[in-house]
Design a protein around this motif. Structure first.
Motif, PDB file in Angstrom:
ATOM      1  N   LYS A  68       0.686  -1.160   0.005  1.00 46.68           N
ATOM      2  CA  LYS A  68      -0.091  -0.072   0.006  1.00 46.68           C
ATOM      3  C   LYS A  68       0.857   1.438   0.008  1.00 46.68           C
ATOM      4  O   LYS A  68       0.550   2.227  -0.429  1.00 46.68           O
ATOM      5  N   ILE A  69       2.017   1.311   0.423  1.00 52.46           N
ATOM      6  CA  ILE A  69       2.885   2.602   0.648  1.00 52.46           C
ATOM      7  C   ILE A  69       3.242   3.120  -0.589  1.00 52.46           C
ATOM      8  O   ILE A  69       3.619   4.194  -0.759  1.00 52.46           O
ATOM      9  N   ASP A  70       3.391   2.019  -1.616  1.00 51.40           N
ATOM     10  CA  ASP A  70       3.942   2.274  -3.076  1.00 51.40           C
ATOM     11  C   ASP A  70       2.716   2.683  -3.731  1.00 51.40           C
ATOM     12  O   ASP A  70       2.934   3.204  -5.097  1.00 51.40           O
ATOM     13  N   GLU A  71       1.361   2.890  -3.415  1.00 51.16           N
ATOM     14  CA  GLU A  71       0.239   3.360  -4.163  1.00 51.16           C
ATOM     15  C   GLU A  71       0.122   4.759  -4.052  1.00 51.16           C
ATOM     16  O   GLU A  71       0.190   5.291  -2.827  1.00 51.16           O
ATOM     17  N   PRO A  72      -0.184   5.471  -5.091  1.00 48.37           N
ATOM     18  CA  PRO A  72      -0.296   7.007  -4.906  1.00 48.37           C
ATOM     19  C   PRO A  72      -1.285   7.452  -3.875  1.00 48.37           C
ATOM     20  O   PRO A  72      -2.412   6.759  -4.091  1.00 48.37           O
ATOM     21  N   GLY A  73      -0.969   8.205  -3.127  1.00 49.54           N
ATOM     22  CA  GLY A  73      -1.853   8.781  -2.307  1.00 49.54           C
ATOM     23  C   GLY A  73      -2.115   8.021  -0.937  1.00 49.54           C
ATOM     24  O   GLY A  73      -2.943   8.511  -0.032  1.00 49.54           O
TER      25      GLY A  73
ATOM     26  N   GLY B 141       0.415   6.932   1.197  1.00 53.53           N
ATOM     27  CA  GLY B 141       1.294   7.114   2.441  1.00 53.53           C
ATOM     28  C   GLY B 141       1.224   8.403   2.913  1.00 53.53           C
ATOM     29  O   GLY B 141       0.703   9.289   2.300  1.00 53.53           O
ATOM     30  N   PRO B 142       1.994   8.706   3.993  1.00 49.86           N
ATOM     31  CA  PRO B 142       1.864   9.899   4.527  1.00 49.86           C
ATOM     32  C   PRO B 142       2.766  10.921   3.791  1.00 49.86           C
ATOM     33  O   PRO B 142       4.037  10.316   3.278  1.00 49.86           O
ATOM     34  N   ASN B 143       2.295  12.195   3.656  1.00 41.01           N
ATOM     35  CA  ASN B 143       3.145  13.154   2.762  1.00 41.01           C
ATOM     36  C   ASN B 143       3.811  14.175   3.740  1.00 41.01           C
ATOM     37  O   ASN B 143       4.881  14.715   2.999  1.00 41.01           O
ATOM     38  N   GLN B 144       3.555  14.315   4.658  1.00 46.80           N
ATOM     39  CA  GLN B 144       4.113  15.297   5.306  1.00 46.80           C
ATOM     40  C   GLN B 144       4.901  14.829   6.544  1.00 46.80           C
ATOM     41  O   GLN B 144       4.443  14.148   7.204  1.00 46.80           O
ATOM     42  N   LYS B 145       5.954  15.413   6.918  1.00 44.94           N
ATOM     43  CA  LYS B 145       6.837  15.222   8.313  1.00 44.94           C
ATOM     44  C   LYS B 145       6.201  15.529   9.434  1.00 44.94           C
ATOM     45  O   LYS B 145       5.944  17.022   9.498  1.00 44.94           O
TER      46      LYS B 145
ATOM     47  N   MET C 129       9.395   4.196   0.697  1.00 44.46           N
ATOM     48  CA  MET C 129       9.639   3.649   2.072  1.00 44.46           C
ATOM     49  C   MET C 129      10.500   4.844   2.569  1.00 44.46           C
ATOM     50  O   MET C 129      10.143   5.096   3.708  1.00 44.46           O
ATOM     51  N   ALA C 130      11.601   5.635   1.929  1.00 43.33           N
ATOM     52  CA  ALA C 130      12.290   6.690   2.598  1.00 43.33           C
ATOM     53  C   ALA C 130      11.446   7.773   2.857  1.00 43.33           C
ATOM     54  O   ALA C 130      11.746   8.258   4.069  1.00 43.33           O
ATOM     55  N   ASN C 131      10.383   8.109   2.217  1.00 41.49           N
ATOM     56  CA  ASN C 131       9.334   9.050   2.474  1.00 41.49           C
ATOM     57  C   ASN C 131       8.501   8.736   3.838  1.00 41.49           C
ATOM     58  O   ASN C 131       8.369   9.598   4.725  1.00 41.49           O
ATOM     59  N   VAL C 132       7.882   7.575   3.753  1.00 38.56           N
ATOM     60  CA  VAL C 132       7.345   6.982   5.001  1.00 38.56           C
ATOM     61  C   VAL C 132       8.122   6.813   6.205  1.00 38.56           C
ATOM     62  O   VAL C 132       7.702   7.746   7.022  1.00 38.56           O
ATOM     63  N   LEU C 133       9.098   6.417   6.322  1.00 44.42           N
ATOM     64  CA  LEU C 133       9.943   6.507   7.444  1.00 44.42           C
ATOM     65  C   LEU C 133      10.584   7.971   8.091  1.00 44.42           C
ATOM     66  O   LEU C 133      10.815   8.074   8.893  1.00 44.42           O
ATOM     67  N   GLY C 134      10.722   8.696   6.632  1.00 47.14           N
ATOM     68  CA  GLY C 134      11.203  10.046   7.068  1.00 47.14           C
ATOM     69  C   GLY C 134      10.349  10.869   8.177  1.00 47.14           C
ATOM     70  O   GLY C 134      10.472  11.819   8.667  1.00 47.14           O
TER      71      GLY C 134
END
Length: 680
Positions: free
Chosen positions: A8-13, A15-19, A97-102
């Motif tokens: 699911k994290i690789d599907e557009p929209g 995953g979280p977008n903001q830190k 993944m990097a954006n999600v964990l970031g």
């Protein structure tokens, strides 16, 4: 159908977008100042081939995003560590993944590219369709060798982490299916590192955590959010510092390594006094680090109050590390120099006997079984192959008998070997029954119990390196005793025959393969009795005449058996327990299913038990030798067997001991007076 967060994290929209704002940490859980300075100044520099930045490897698959989020929510951003994360990702899609964990940490989070230098307070995430290794202060990316769906990227990461970080290696197993990570944790354990495994009840998918726990590779079992606290306490401990070593005794001299060993023995554990002091200190220090205990005095107190820690320490000291065909080139040399000539010289139907002492969980014993079978089939021959595999730890023997291993354990096997010797279970592979039946697993203390004899091959690998020189020489003498003339000894890459050059000649110096020389040296063999062993003390008294008080009991038994009982024989006590085996007893005795037994009547093959029971009773009652015949009910015709029971001189304190021999019955053409008289 269950959603897979990794997909699911690789599907557009999705995953979280903001830190989100990062919670502040007051630094109380960060590492010691010296550790932080060393890590901060390193930025990936290499010292003696080891990254100076503490590197934490994290493996997960299905459900891993949730667990990773909980972990990094609780992990301070200024620990001085680097985190390398490996997950199963869709190879055809870009990873977010990097954006999600970031969004879950103030540390820098990046997707790895080949050659990237390791820096402290960074999180490195694997790229899709790649394997990731650590070495020389950098991250190395390569294309997976295994087909899609059959790779083991977590094992690849953990194994490289063990080789790079040694005792500083820390591996974390989070939510996921299958057994990925378990084999890599074995390498972490072998190097003295630490493992954290997610508690299965907190994991969305518990396959990976349960596999690691079942293999005995979990040092701590925790929820993901509780791991950072334990991790940081461990990284602060002196064990992790390359410059720190535990002292053999406390400053006041009250606490010593010997006291630790005494406590292990007092709880029924092995006697480790013959192990190298450096090995003992390192392993004890590791347990102190895992328990967050700073002094030897405190650790001894911990052992006195926590029997489970004594058991854990004992398991650590045994260093049960093995693998199928470990050091592949050494096995190629063994096949060429030993197995192939053995197969060529033996006729079909002949026997091949192998002994694997300290067999751990059985991989090496099964490897020999596979190798001999393959070469025999290639030559169009069949042999009576029997591999005797022994170990001091019953937990290892149970796993070995089951023959169930994670998929990563057999990664790289040719398809022909895999399907010839294994059958697939749910996420694991089991050794087929035909191969399991070739291997006899039994409990044995290598430094205390008598060895086997007339072996074609003894594979005693990576045992000597942990022992003091005196114990090494003793085991080499036992191996010489166990081999037939011209038999071969297979040692580990870092092991040699020492001063026993008159006992062995070198077949392969590089791969430590040796050929037995000369006659059996009885003067070098000695079987010390374990403390408090009534059985061994009684045998010493019974079998040692006044003129040979210093001859070991097992050697006296062997001589008596050879002189009077050339057939297969056993020595039993007054309760019918087998104390010593001689010759080909498996033709008449076998281990029944379930837990191993030493009860003679329980082991007797079908058709022998009732007559043998009568003979035992009469021999004890009349104090005389009794011979009976019986027919084994293993086929329509059956086989007639002669069994002789002979009482030995009685010890007034320890009771009656008997020698029992087995032999094929004389043919009907022989004179009647040559046949045994049946009793009962």
């Amino acid at each position: 159908m269950t959603d897979d967060p990794i997909k699911k994290i690789d599907e557009p929209g999705t995953g979280p977008n903001q830190k989100r704002p990062r919670a502040r940490h007051d630094g109380k859980n960060s590492l010691l100042l010296a550790n932080r300075k060393r890590a901060a100044s390193a930025t990936g520099n290499v010292s003696h081939g080891i990254s100076t930045v503490p590197v934490i490897g994290i493996g997960a698959s299905a459900g891993g995003i949730e667990a990773l989020s909980h972990f990094f929510d609780a992990m301070p951003a200024d620990s001085g560590c680097a985190f390398v994360v490996v997950l199963h990702l869709d190879p055809k899609r870009e990873s977010e993944m990097a954006n999600v964990l970031g969004a879950r940490t103030a540390m820098s989070v990046v997707q790895v590219i080949d050659g990237m230098r390791i820096a402290p307070n960074h999180v490195y995430v694997i790229a899709p369709n790649s394997d990731l290794r650590i070495g020389d202060g950098a991250l190395h990316v390569s294309k997976p060798v295994a087909p899609r769906g059959q790779g083991h990227p977590v094992d690849v990461l953990f194994s490289s982490l063990a080789a790079d970080q040694h005792r500083r290696a820390v591996a974390i197993v989070l939510s996921g299916t299958g057994s990925n990570g378990t084999e890599g944790l074995k390498d972490i354990r072998a190097e003295g590192g630490m493992s954290l495994v997610q508690a299965p009840e907190t994991a969305k998918f518990d396959g990976m955590p349960r596999s690691a726990i079942a293999a005995g590779m979990a040092d701590h079992i925790l929820s993901a959010e509780k791991m950072p606290e334990v991790l940081l306490a461990y990284m602060r401990h002196g064990y992790v510092s390359p410059e720190t070593e535990i002292e053999a005794a406390s400053p006041d001299g009250h606490a010593t390594i010997e006291q630790v060993l005494d406590l292990v023995r007092a709880h029924g554990g092995p006697d480790f006094r013959t192990y190298k002091r450096s090995t003992l200190k390192r392993r004890v220090h590791r347990r102190m680090g895992l328990r967050n205990i700073e002094t030897l005095d405190e650790y001894i107190d911990d052992l006195r109050t926590r029997p489970e820690e004594v058991h854990a320490l004992s398991g650590d000291l045994m260093i049960s590390v093995t693998a199928f065909f470990r050091d592949a080139e050494a096995w190629e040399a063994l096949a060429e120099l030993v197995i192939a000539p053995l197969v060529a010289e033996r006729t079909t139907g002949g026997s091949i006997r192998v002994w694997v002492p300290a067999c751990s969980t059985g991989e090496e014993a099964y490897s020999i079984g596979m190798l001999v079978t393959e070469l025999a089939e290639a030559a169009g021959k069949r042999f009576d192959l029997k591999v005797f595999a022994t170990d001091a730890q019953e937990v290892n023997l149970r796993k070995a008998r089951d023959g169930i291993y994670p998929a990563a354990a057999i990664a790289g096997f040719p398809a022909s070997r895999l399907h010839r010797f294994f059958e697939k279970l749910d996420g694991t592979w089991q050794v087929r029954k035909a191969l399991r039946d070739m291997v006899v697993f039994a409990a044995q203390n290598l430094l205390r119990d008598p060895p086997f004899s007339r072996m074609d091959l003894v594979s005693c690998r990576n045992v000597l390196i942990y022992l003091e020189p005196e114990a090494q020489q003793r085991i080499l003498a036992l191996c010489h005793f166990a081999l037939r003339p011209g038999g071969h000894l297979f040692l580990g890459n870092a092991e040699t025959i020492g001063r026993y050059e008159d006992l062995f000649e070198t077949a392969s110096k590089k791969w430590r393969i040796f050929r037995r020389l000369g006659p059996t040296r009885h003067d070098l063999i000695n079987y010390p009795a374990p403390n408090g062993s009534r059985e061994r003390h009684a045998i010493d008294k019974i079998l040692s005449p006044a003129t040979e008080q210093n001859v070991p009991a097992a050697e006296m038994a062997r001589r008596a058996l050879l002189e009077r009982y050339a057939p297969a024989s056993v020595l039993i006590d007054h309760q019918g327990r087998v104390l010593y085996f001689h010759g080909r007893t498996r033709d008449y005795l076998e281990q029944p299913p379930g837990e191993p037994t030493r009860d003679l009547l329980t082991m007797a093959r079908d058709g022998l038990g009732s007559k043998l029971r009568v003979a035992l009773r009469e021999a004890v009652k009349d104090d005389k030798s009794v011979t009976v015949s019986a027919r084994m009910r293993e086929s329509k015709s059956g086989r007639s067997v002669v069994m002789t029971v002979m009482p030995l001189p009685e010890s007034s304190r320890d009771g009656r001991f008997l020698l029992v021999s087995f032999a094929p019955a004389p043919s009907p053409q022989e004179p009647a007076d040559a046949r045994p008289r049946e009793c009962g």
